[in-house]
Motif scaffolding. Structure first.
Motif: not given
Length: 143
Positions: A19-45
C-alpha cells in the motif's frame, strides 16, 4: 500455508508495504488473500505473494512459472541457506523475487533478490558472498 503468528506478521508487513509503495502510482486495484497467497491485482497484471516464514520447499513454484510471484520470508540464516541450495531452480523463474524481511529490524526492514536477473549478471563464484552481504544489510530475524 497455515496462518501462524509468523505468517500473520509477514502478511501485515507485506500489505502495508504494498500500500505504501503504491501511494502515488495508485496501480493496485485490490489486495486479497486466497489459497494461501496474498494476491495484489494491479491495473496491468496480477502479482502473487507466497508468505513462507521458514522455507521448507519450493515445490509449489512450477504452477507459477509464467506469473509474477514473490516469496516473502524472514531474514534468517536458514532461509538464506535454502535460497542458496535451491538457487539453480529459482534462477529459471523470470518473474520471481524473494523478499527477506525483519519487521523489527533497526536498520533496513527487507532486502529483495531477483534470482533470474541476479544469476545472469553476477559472477557465479561470488554468489554466496554477495547474498551474505545482502543478508547482513537487514538484522537477522530471531523470532
Amino acid at each position: 500455508m497455515e496462518a501462524t503468528k509468523e505468517y500473520q506478521e509477514l502478511k501485515e508487513w507485506l500489505v502495508l508495504f504494498l500500500q505504501h509503495k503504491d501511494i502515488f502510482q495508485k496501480k493496485i486495484v485490490k489486495i486479497e488473500e486466497k489459497e494461501g497467497f496474498v494476491i495484489a491485482e494491479y491495473k496491468d497484471h496480477t502479482h502473487y505473494f507466497a508468505i513462507i516464514p521458514k522455507i521448507t520447499t519450493f515445490n509449489f513454484l512450477d504452477s507459477y512459472k509464467d506469473k509474477h510471484l514473490s516469496i516473502i520470508v524472514y531474514n534468517t540464516k536458514d532461509n538464506l541457506k535454502s535460497l542458496i541450495s535451491e538457487w539453480s531452480k529459482l534462477a529459471d523463474f523470470s518473474m520471481l523475487s524473494v523478499y527477506f524481511v525483519n519487521p523489527h529490524s533497526n536498520t533496513d526492514k527487507k532486502w529483495i533478490i531477483y534470482p533470474f536477473t541476479h544469476h545472469r549478471i553476477s559472477e557465479h563464484g561470488a554468489l554466496k558472498l554477495g547474498l551474505q552481504t545482502l543478508f547482513e544489510s537487514v538484522e537477522e530475524f530471531k523470532g
